[in-house]
Design an enzyme around this catalytic site. Structure first.
Site, PDB file in Angstrom:
ATOM      1  N   GLU A 180      67.478  34.767  43.606  1.00 16.35           N
ATOM      2  CA  GLU A 180      68.329  34.408  44.753  1.00 16.35           C
ATOM      3  C   GLU A 180      68.067  32.980  45.211  1.00 16.35           C
ATOM      4  O   GLU A 180      66.905  32.579  45.432  1.00 16.35           O
ATOM      5  CB  GLU A 180      68.075  35.397  45.911  1.00 16.35           C
ATOM      6  CG  GLU A 180      68.882  35.060  47.159  1.00 16.35           C
ATOM      7  CD  GLU A 180      68.968  36.163  48.199  1.00 16.35           C
ATOM      8  OE1 GLU A 180      68.438  37.269  47.961  1.00 16.35           O
ATOM      9  OE2 GLU A 180      69.572  35.907  49.257  1.00 16.35           O
TER      10      GLU A 180
ATOM     11  N   SER B 171      69.927  44.611  52.910  1.00 16.54           N
ATOM     12  CA  SER B 171      70.887  43.823  53.697  1.00 16.54           C
ATOM     13  C   SER B 171      71.692  44.739  54.606  1.00 16.54           C
ATOM     14  O   SER B 171      72.315  44.281  55.568  1.00 16.54           O
ATOM     15  CB  SER B 171      71.803  43.020  52.779  1.00 16.54           C
ATOM     16  OG  SER B 171      72.358  43.843  51.779  1.00 16.54           O
TER      17      SER B 171
ATOM     18  N   ASP C 232      66.940  49.682  47.446  1.00 21.63           N
ATOM     19  CA  ASP C 232      66.133  48.513  47.805  1.00 21.63           C
ATOM     20  C   ASP C 232      64.979  48.949  48.710  1.00 21.63           C
ATOM     21  O   ASP C 232      65.209  49.501  49.789  1.00 21.63           O
ATOM     22  CB  ASP C 232      67.042  47.535  48.566  1.00 21.63           C
ATOM     23  CG  ASP C 232      66.622  46.104  48.407  1.00 21.63           C
ATOM     24  OD1 ASP C 232      65.646  45.835  47.694  1.00 21.63           O
ATOM     25  OD2 ASP C 232      67.309  45.246  48.995  1.00 21.63           O
TER      26      ASP C 232
ATOM     27  N   LYS D 196      64.271  48.452  43.861  1.00 20.17           N
ATOM     28  CA  LYS D 196      64.047  46.998  43.809  1.00 20.17           C
ATOM     29  C   LYS D 196      63.021  46.636  44.878  1.00 20.17           C
ATOM     30  O   LYS D 196      63.017  47.235  45.945  1.00 20.17           O
ATOM     31  CB  LYS D 196      65.355  46.242  44.068  1.00 20.17           C
ATOM     32  CG  LYS D 196      65.189  44.732  44.155  1.00 20.17           C
ATOM     33  CD  LYS D 196      66.509  43.994  44.187  1.00 20.17           C
ATOM     34  CE  LYS D 196      67.105  43.834  45.556  1.00 20.17           C
ATOM     35  NZ  LYS D 196      66.271  43.132  46.547  1.00 20.17           N
TER      36      LYS D 196
HETATM   37  O1  KIV Z   1      69.625  43.430  50.132  1.00 21.42           O
HETATM   38  C1  KIV Z   1      70.426  42.855  49.390  1.00 21.42           C
HETATM   39  O2  KIV Z   1      71.649  42.926  49.557  1.00 21.42           O
HETATM   40  C2  KIV Z   1      69.890  42.069  48.287  1.00 21.42           C
HETATM   41  C3  KIV Z   1      70.840  41.262  47.466  1.00 21.42           C
HETATM   42  C4  KIV Z   1      71.331  40.103  48.217  1.00 21.42           C
HETATM   43  C5  KIV Z   1      70.262  40.871  46.156  1.00 21.42           C
HETATM   44  O3  KIV Z   1      68.708  42.075  48.081  1.00 21.42           O
END
Ligand code: KIV
Length: 305
Positions: free
Chosen positions: A199, A62, A100, A130
């Site tokens: 989500e 994000s 992420d 993730k």
């Molecule tokens: O990238 C992000 O912030 C996310 C969260 C919303 C779980 O994947």
């Protein structure tokens, strides 16, 4: 990593707490102690999250939208994610830090997924990574976990494939669609994920998924039944302009405060009120005289306009 049992909850001493371990997360989920996760993308936000006593920091992709100003999460690169994640790691020692995996960093092959997952650990100092989706992503998760990197899954609304899901909207709203979200969850657990983010899924569907899983779940727009919750840092602090998703609860309005502060600064610079004498540094008069004499000056000239 800490040994059980429990970590002190005193936020004032957050930096002195033992680091959160994967075993801690399992124990929290088992005992019903909610797991708190928040995103962070830089050193100051990481240190705020740590001092607030959060359990997990997600360096979310994000960041593409929240701090880099893109329209979606797709453009952010591995190099950018590693740079942001290493800043977060320098700012926080006690929360577990999850990097992420950005769009394009894991889909093509197991080898690519493992290579990029290892970059988050080796170069950025993350504890885990993730990735989004079930299906092929579960296979990638299995490869990453087998290579020794802890993996968190992400199901329901997966922003990297939002276009294919019909946009940024709730998922699993029919029996068939809910069964497919559950299937993704089971595949990711089977692949060895230590936890799964759910989500934008109806709360009642989340409940069914949580019942079926034995690993901790973290919800965002997925109701109260998950073991933990996650929000985007800038959303919860009210730092973003424009509309936010239904599930966002702003706990502050820092964008308004920031605009007020910068406006006041601008007006004080323009009026000459800032900087005042208290913001300057002094020099011994003899030293100043000596400087002036070296320039052939005998007295201070007027202010240069
Ligand atoms: O990238 C992000 O912030 C996310 C969260 C919303 C779980 O994947």
């Amino acid at each position: 990593m800490s040994s059980l049992p429990s970590r002190p909850q005193d936020a004032a001493n957050a930096a002195d707490r033992p680091a959160v371990s994967f075993a801690d997360l399992n124990e929290m989920a088992r005992s019903g102690e909610p797991i708190v996760m928040v995103t962070a993308y830089d050193h100051p936000s990481a240190s705020v999250a740590q001092d607030a006593g959060v359990d997990i920091i997600l360096v979310g992709d994000s960041a593409a939208m929240v701090v880099l100003g893109h329209d979606s999460t797709l453009p952010i690169t591995m190099d950018e994610m590693v740079m942001l994640s290493s800043a977060v790691r320098r700012g926080a020692h006690t929360p577990l830090i999850v990097g992420d995996m950005p769009f394009g960093s894991y889909e093509a092959s197991d080898a690519l997924a493992v290579k990029n997952a290892q970059r988050f650990i080796k170069e950025a100092g993350c504890d885990a990574v993730k990735l989004e989706g079930g299906g092929t992503s579960a296979q990638r998760a299995r490869a990453i976990a087998a290579a020794g990197v802890p993996v968190m899954g992400h199901i329901g609304l997966t922003p990297q494939t939002a276009a294919a899901l019909g946009g940024y909207k709730a998922q699993g709203r029919t029996a068939g669609a809910a069964a497919s979200v559950l299937e993704d969850a089971m595949r990711l657990q089977d692949a060895g994920c230590f936890s799964i983010v759910i989500e934008c899924v109806p709360s009642a569907v989340t409940e069914v998924i949580v019942e079926q899983l034995s690993i901790p779940t973290i919800g965002i727009g997925a109701g109260p039944s998950t073991a933990g919750q996650v929000l985007v840092y800038h959303d919860l602090l009210g730092l973003r302009e424009g509309r936010t998703a239904k599930f966002v609860k702003p706990y502050a309005t820092l964008r308004d405060s920031a605009i007020r502060a910068v406006t006041t600064y601008a007006s004080e610079v323009r009026s000459g009120e800032y900087p005042g004498p208290e913001h300057g540094y002094s020099i011994e008069p003899a030293e100043l005289n000596s400087l002036r004499q070296s320039l052939g000056q005998t007295k201070a000239p007027g202010r240069v306009q």
